[in-house]
Scaffold this motif. Structure first.
Motif, mmCIF file in Angstrom:
data_model
loop_
_atom_site.group_PDB
_atom_site.id
_atom_site.type_symbol
_atom_site.label_atom_id
_atom_site.label_comp_id
_atom_site.label_asym_id
_atom_site.label_seq_id
_atom_site.Cartn_x
_atom_site.Cartn_y
_atom_site.Cartn_z
ATOM 1 N N GLY B 15 0.816 -1.226 0.000
ATOM 2 C CA GLY B 15 0.000 0.000 0.000
ATOM 3 C C GLY B 15 0.838 1.260 0.000
ATOM 4 N N GLY B 16 1.770 1.373 -0.951
ATOM 5 C CA GLY B 16 2.634 2.558 -1.017
ATOM 6 C C GLY B 16 2.175 3.573 -2.045
ATOM 7 N N ARG B 39 -3.054 -1.699 -5.899
ATOM 8 C CA ARG B 39 -3.793 -2.273 -7.023
ATOM 9 C C ARG B 39 -3.359 -1.675 -8.349
ATOM 10 N NH1 ARG B 39 -9.324 -1.365 -4.012
ATOM 11 N NH2 ARG B 39 -8.005 0.393 -3.426
ATOM 12 N N ASP B 61 -3.555 -7.119 -5.819
ATOM 13 C CA ASP B 61 -4.873 -6.783 -5.271
ATOM 14 C C ASP B 61 -5.169 -7.696 -4.088
ATOM 15 O OD1 ASP B 61 -7.455 -6.225 -4.623
ATOM 16 O OD2 ASP B 61 -8.297 -6.677 -6.612
ATOM 17 N N GLN B 62 -5.140 -7.137 -2.897
ATOM 18 C CA GLN B 62 -5.296 -7.946 -1.688
ATOM 19 C C GLN B 62 -6.725 -8.422 -1.448
ATOM 20 O OE1 GLN B 62 -1.402 -6.246 0.681
ATOM 21 N NE2 GLN B 62 -3.320 -6.383 1.803
ATOM 22 N N ALA B 91 -1.196 -1.880 3.505
ATOM 23 C CA ALA B 91 -2.358 -1.764 2.613
ATOM 24 C C ALA B 91 -3.631 -2.054 3.399
ATOM 25 C CB ALA B 91 -2.231 -2.733 1.444
ATOM 26 N N GLY B 92 -4.645 -1.231 3.189
ATOM 27 C CA GLY B 92 -5.882 -1.460 3.926
ATOM 28 C C GLY B 92 -7.034 -0.687 3.321
ATOM 29 N N LYS B 157 -9.090 -4.976 11.891
ATOM 30 C CA LYS B 157 -7.917 -4.427 12.579
ATOM 31 C C LYS B 157 -7.721 -5.115 13.932
ATOM 32 C CE LYS B 157 -6.676 -1.428 9.408
ATOM 33 N NZ LYS B 157 -5.400 -1.550 8.681
ATOM 34 N N THR B 185 -5.939 9.959 10.482
ATOM 35 C CA THR B 185 -4.872 10.585 9.705
ATOM 36 C C THR B 185 -5.488 11.204 8.452
ATOM 37 O OG1 THR B 185 -3.411 8.848 10.519
ATOM 38 C CG2 THR B 185 -2.606 10.135 8.658
ATOM 39 N N MET B 188 -6.808 10.026 2.033
ATOM 40 C CA MET B 188 -8.044 9.847 1.263
ATOM 41 C C MET B 188 -8.896 8.694 1.789
ATOM 42 S SD MET B 188 -8.196 12.226 -0.839
ATOM 43 C CE MET B 188 -9.424 11.731 -2.061
HETATM 44 N N1 LIG Z 1 -6.152 7.360 7.502
HETATM 45 C C1 LIG Z 1 -6.455 7.000 8.727
HETATM 46 O O1 LIG Z 1 -7.090 7.762 9.457
HETATM 47 C C2 LIG Z 1 -6.007 5.678 9.259
HETATM 48 C C3 LIG Z 1 -6.200 5.441 10.627
HETATM 49 C C4 LIG Z 1 -5.804 4.213 11.144
HETATM 50 C C5 LIG Z 1 -5.242 3.266 10.319
HETATM 51 N N2 LIG Z 1 -5.067 3.511 8.989
HETATM 52 C C6 LIG Z 1 -4.478 2.468 8.177
HETATM 53 O O2 LIG Z 1 -3.333 2.918 7.529
HETATM 54 C C7 LIG Z 1 -3.152 2.179 6.325
HETATM 55 C C8 LIG Z 1 -2.949 3.151 5.170
HETATM 56 O O3 LIG Z 1 -4.118 3.933 5.017
HETATM 57 P P1 LIG Z 1 -4.131 5.402 4.405
HETATM 58 O O4 LIG Z 1 -4.777 6.276 5.375
HETATM 59 O O5 LIG Z 1 -2.806 5.739 3.922
HETATM 60 O O6 LIG Z 1 -5.202 5.205 3.228
HETATM 61 P P2 LIG Z 1 -5.065 5.307 1.654
HETATM 62 O O7 LIG Z 1 -4.489 6.615 1.273
HETATM 63 O O8 LIG Z 1 -6.403 4.944 1.167
HETATM 64 O O9 LIG Z 1 -4.016 4.178 1.276
HETATM 65 C C9 LIG Z 1 -4.346 2.833 1.311
HETATM 66 C C10 LIG Z 1 -3.281 2.021 0.621
HETATM 67 O O10 LIG Z 1 -3.680 0.643 0.653
HETATM 68 C C11 LIG Z 1 -3.745 0.150 -0.669
HETATM 69 N N3 LIG Z 1 -4.859 -0.797 -0.865
HETATM 70 C C12 LIG Z 1 -6.170 -0.609 -0.580
HETATM 71 N N4 LIG Z 1 -6.887 -1.661 -0.984
HETATM 72 C C13 LIG Z 1 -6.017 -2.526 -1.541
HETATM 73 C C14 LIG Z 1 -6.144 -3.798 -2.148
HETATM 74 N N5 LIG Z 1 -7.324 -4.414 -2.287
HETATM 75 N N6 LIG Z 1 -5.024 -4.405 -2.611
HETATM 76 C C15 LIG Z 1 -3.829 -3.803 -2.477
HETATM 77 N N7 LIG Z 1 -3.645 -2.624 -1.927
HETATM 78 C C16 LIG Z 1 -4.726 -1.986 -1.457
HETATM 79 C C17 LIG Z 1 -3.937 1.356 -1.544
HETATM 80 O O11 LIG Z 1 -3.398 1.105 -2.828
HETATM 81 P P3 LIG Z 1 -4.315 1.031 -4.166
HETATM 82 O O12 LIG Z 1 -5.488 1.919 -3.968
HETATM 83 O O13 LIG Z 1 -3.374 1.459 -5.237
HETATM 84 O O14 LIG Z 1 -4.692 -0.392 -4.280
HETATM 85 C C18 LIG Z 1 -3.119 2.409 -0.827
HETATM 86 O O15 LIG Z 1 -1.767 2.347 -1.189
HETATM 87 C C19 LIG Z 1 -4.386 1.313 6.153
HETATM 88 O O16 LIG Z 1 -4.109 0.010 6.605
HETATM 89 C C20 LIG Z 1 -5.382 1.978 7.066
HETATM 90 O O17 LIG Z 1 -6.342 1.069 7.515
HETATM 91 C C21 LIG Z 1 -5.444 4.717 8.451
#
Ligand SMILES: NC(=O)c1ccc[n+]([C@@H]2O[C@H](COP(=O)([O-])OP(=O)(O)OC[C@H]3O[C@@H](n4cnc5c(N)ncnc54)[C@H](OP(=O)(O)O)[C@@H]3O)[C@@H](O)[C@H]2O)c1
Lengths: 254, 243
Positions: B15-16, B39, B61-62, B91-92, B157, B185, B188
Motif C-alpha cells: 500500500g505505497g 492495485r 490486489d489484496q 495496505a488497507g 484491525k 490521519t 483519502m
Molecule cells: N487514515 C487513517 O485515518 C487511518 C487510521 C488508522 C489506520 N489507517 C491504516 O493505515 C493504512 C494506510 O491507510 P491510508 O490512510 O494511507 O489510506 P489510503 O491513502 O487509502 O491508502 C491505502 C493504501 O492501501 C492500498 N490498498 C487498498 N486496498 C487494496 C487492495 N485491495 N489491494 C492492495 N492494496 C490496497 C492502496 O493502494 P491502491 O489503492 O493502489 O490499491 C493504498 O496504497 C491502512 O491500513 C489503514 O487502515 C489509516
C-alpha cells in the motif's frame, strides 16, 4: 405463547450440539446449519429445518443467506461454527488461512448483517457470537485462529449499539478449553482433559447469560480469572501461553 | 530524516501508492531499497519512482489474497531478494455505514484485504525475514477496539492486533513482530470509505507526521503502540525527525 425459533450454526457436535440439546429440551424450534448432515444425532434430528453449508466458503454463505432470507424470523441466532489451526504459523498450510478467516469471521459477520438487513432478527431477539478466551490471553501456536477470534469479538462489540437500536441484543461468549473433540485434537500432548469444562455445562451458562442480555460471557471461574490476568498483564499472560502451548507443540493440526 | 539510518535496508511496504504508505516512501526512498504494492501505480508514486531504480512497484490486489501473496513473492524474487530487513504491511481498506445494512461483498473485501492477505503475506515472508533478522510491522488502527459505524473495518484491525500479539510470541528471538495503530490521519481513506469527517478532519494527523511516527516506532522496535494526534502534538513527530 408462540414457539420460539432459534438458528444454530455448527450444531452437529461439541458446543453447538450442546446448545441444540438445551434449546430442543426447552421447546425451541431449531434451524441448524452444518457442513454435513448428521442424522444419528438426537438433539440435532429434532431440528425443524436443516441447512447444509460449507461455511468456510463465502459463496456458499451468500447462497445460504439468500435461502434463509425467504424463511421466518428468529428469536435467537447462535453463530457457533468455527475451527482452529494449531502449529507453528510458518508451517501451517497456506490454504487454511483464508478458510479460517472466512469460517470464523466472515461467515458470522455476514449472517449477522444479512439477517439484520432482511429483518430476520425479531424485535427482542438475541444474537450470540462465539469468540475464545484467547481474546484476553493471546494464543501462540494458533496465531491465525487468535486473529479471527479477536475479529469476531470486536465485531460483536462494534454492532452492539446499532443492533440494540433495532431491538436486537448482541452477546459474545469467550469459552476457555472445552472437553470436545475439537479441543482434543489441538491440545498439546499430555494436557489433562479432565481440567476442561464439559460443553454441556458451558452451553448452559452461555444460553442463560445470552437470554439475560449479557454482552460479555466468560463461562467458568478459571477462565474468568485468566481473562482478568490477560487484561491486567498482557505481556506476561502471552508469555505464559507460549510456555503452556507453543513450547509443547509437537505437530501441526488443522 | 529517516529514523532507520545507519545502513541501507531492504523494505517491503504494501500500500505505497497513497496516504501513509506514500509518505513512508518519501521518508525512506533516498536511503533504502524498497518494493511496494497497490492495485495500480498512482501518479504520485510514479513521480517518485522516476530515476529511482532502488524502488519498485508491483500490482497486487489484496481482495484476492492468494494471488496477492504470489505477486508480492514474485516482486521480491525479481529483485533477487532472499532476505528482508523490514516488512511493513500497510495496505488497507474499509467502508463506513450502519452494520445492520452492510453489504456482504464489502465485508468480505475488508476482511480479505486487511486480514487474510496480511496473514498470508506474513507467512510467505517468514524465511526472508528470518534470514534478515528482520522486523514485521502490521499497520492496524485505533479502531481495533471497536467502532459502531465502521464495524467490519474495526474487526479486521482487531484481527491484526490479535494475530500480532500471538505471532510476536511465536517468532520471539527470530523476527520482531509489531502492530502499530494509527489514529485518524488526513488521507483519502475516509473519503474512499464514504465517511464525512467534517470539521473534525482538520484535527487529524498529517500523513507525513504519521509516517514519521511509524518510522520511529519501527526503529525503536516497540511491540505495539497507538499513534495519535496527541502523541503528534506532544512532540513525538519532532523526536522522529531527529530533533
Ligand atoms: N487514515 C487513517 O485515518 C487511518 C487510521 C488508522 C489506520 N489507517 C491504516 O493505515 C493504512 C494506510 O491507510 P491510508 O490512510 O494511507 O489510506 P489510503 O491513502 O487509502 O491508502 C491505502 C493504501 O492501501 C492500498 N490498498 C487498498 N486496498 C487494496 C487492495 N485491495 N489491494 C492492495 N492494496 C490496497 C492502496 O493502494 P491502491 O489503492 O493502489 O490499491 C493504498 O496504497 C491502512 O491500513 C489503514 O487502515 C489509516
Amino acid at each position: 405463547m408462540a414457539v420460539k425459533r432459534a438458528l444454530i450454526t455448527g450444531a452437529s457436535m461439541g458446543l453447538g450440539a450442546a446448545f441444540a440439546a438445551i434449546l430442543a429440551g426447552d421447546g425451541w424450534e431449531l434451524v441448524t446449519v452444518d457442513r454435513q448432515p448428521h442424522d444419528n444425532d438426537d438433539a440435532h434430528s429434532s431440528a425443524a429445518a436443516r441447512f447444509q453449508c460449507e461455511l468456510s466458503d463465502p459463496a456458499e454463505v451468500t447462497r445460504l443467506l439468500e435461502g434463509l432470507e425467504q424463511g421466518e424470523g428468529f428469536d435467537l441466532v447462535i453463530l457457533n461454527a468455527g475451527a482452529n489451526a494449531t502449529g507453528r504459523f510458518e508451517a501451517i498450510d497456506p490454504d487454511v488461512i483464508p478458510r479460517l478467516v472466512h469460517l470464523n469471521a466472515f461467515a458470522p459477520m455476514a449472517l449477522a448483517a444479512g439477517f439484520a438487513n432482511a429483518g430476520k432478527l425479531k424485535a427482542g431477539s438475541h444474537l450470540l457470537f462465539i469468540s475464545s478466551l484467547s481474546h484476553f490471553t493471546g494464543y501462540p501456536g494458533a496465531s491465525a485462529y487468535a486473529g479471527t477470534k479477536d475479529a469476531i469479538a470486536i465485531y460483536a462489540k462494534s454492532i452492539r449499539k446499532p443492533f440494540a437500536a433495532k431491538g436486537i441484543s448482541v452477546s459474545c461468549a469467550f469459552p476457555g478449553p472445552l472437553r470436545t473433540t475439537h479441543a482434543e485434537r489441538h491440545a498439546p500432548t499430555g494436557a489433562q482433559a479432565e481440567k476442561r469444562m464439559l460443553p454441556e455445562e458451558a452451553a448452559e451458562k452461555i444460553v442463560a447469560a445470552t437470554l439475560a442480555g449479557k454482552k460479555t460471557i466468560i463461562p467458568g471461574l478459571g477462565p474468568k480469572l485468566f481473562s482478568i490476568a490477560g487484561r491486567a498483564f498482557p505481556r506476561i499472560t502471552s508469555r505464559v501461553m507460549r510456555h503452556l502451548i507453543y513450547d509443547r507443540l509437537d505437530r501441526e493440526v488443522w | 530524516m529517516t529514523a532507520l539510518n545507519a545502513r541501507r535496508r531492504r523494505i517491503l511496504l504494501t500500500g505505497g501508492t497513497s496516504g501513509i504508505g506514500l509518505e513512508l516512501i518519501r521518508r525512506w526512498g533516498d536511503r533504502h531499497e524498497i518494493v511496494t504494492t497497490g492495485r495500480s501505480l498512482s501518479s504520485d508514486l510514479a513521480d517518485i519512482l522516476e530515476n529511482r531504480p532502488s524502488i519498485t512497484h508491483a500490482v497486487a490486489d489484496q481482495a484476492k489474497p492468494m494471488e496477492a501473496a504470489d505477486r508480492i513473492a514474485e516482486a521480491l524474487a525479481a529483485r533477487d531478494w532472499e532476505t528482508l530487513d523490514h516488512a511493513v504491511l500497510n495496505a488497507g481498506t474499509g467502508f463506513a455505514g450502519d452494520p445492520a445494512s452492510e453489504d456482504t461483498a464489502r465485508l468480505l473485501e475488508t476482511l480479505d484485504t486487511n486480514l487474510t492477505s496480511t496473514m498470508l503475506v506474513a507467512q510467505r515472508l517468514f524465511p526472508l525475514l528470518e534470514k534478515g533478522r528482520g522486523t514485521l510491522t502490521l499497520i492496524g488502527s485505533t479502531a481495533h477496539r471497536g467502532a459502531p459505524g465502521f464495524a467490519s473495518y474495526a474487526a479486521s484491525k482487531a484481527g491484526l492486533n490479535g494475530f500480532a500479539r500471538s505471532l510476536r510470541e511465536e517468532w520471539r528471538g527470530r523476527i520482531i513482530v509489531q502492530v502499530l495503530h494509527p489514529g485518524p490521519t488526513r488521507t483519502m481513506m475516509h473519503q474512499k470509505a464514504g465517511l464525512d469527517t467534517g470539521r473534525a478532519g482538520t484535527f487529524f494527523t498529517p500523513p507525513a507526521a504519521m509516517a514519521a511516527m511509524i518510522d520511529h516506532a519501527i526503529a525503536r522496535r516497540v511491540a505495539g503502540r497507538r499513534l495519535s494526534f496527541l502523541r503528534y502534538w506532544s512532540g513525538e513527530s519532532l523526536l522522529a525527525r531527529g530533533l
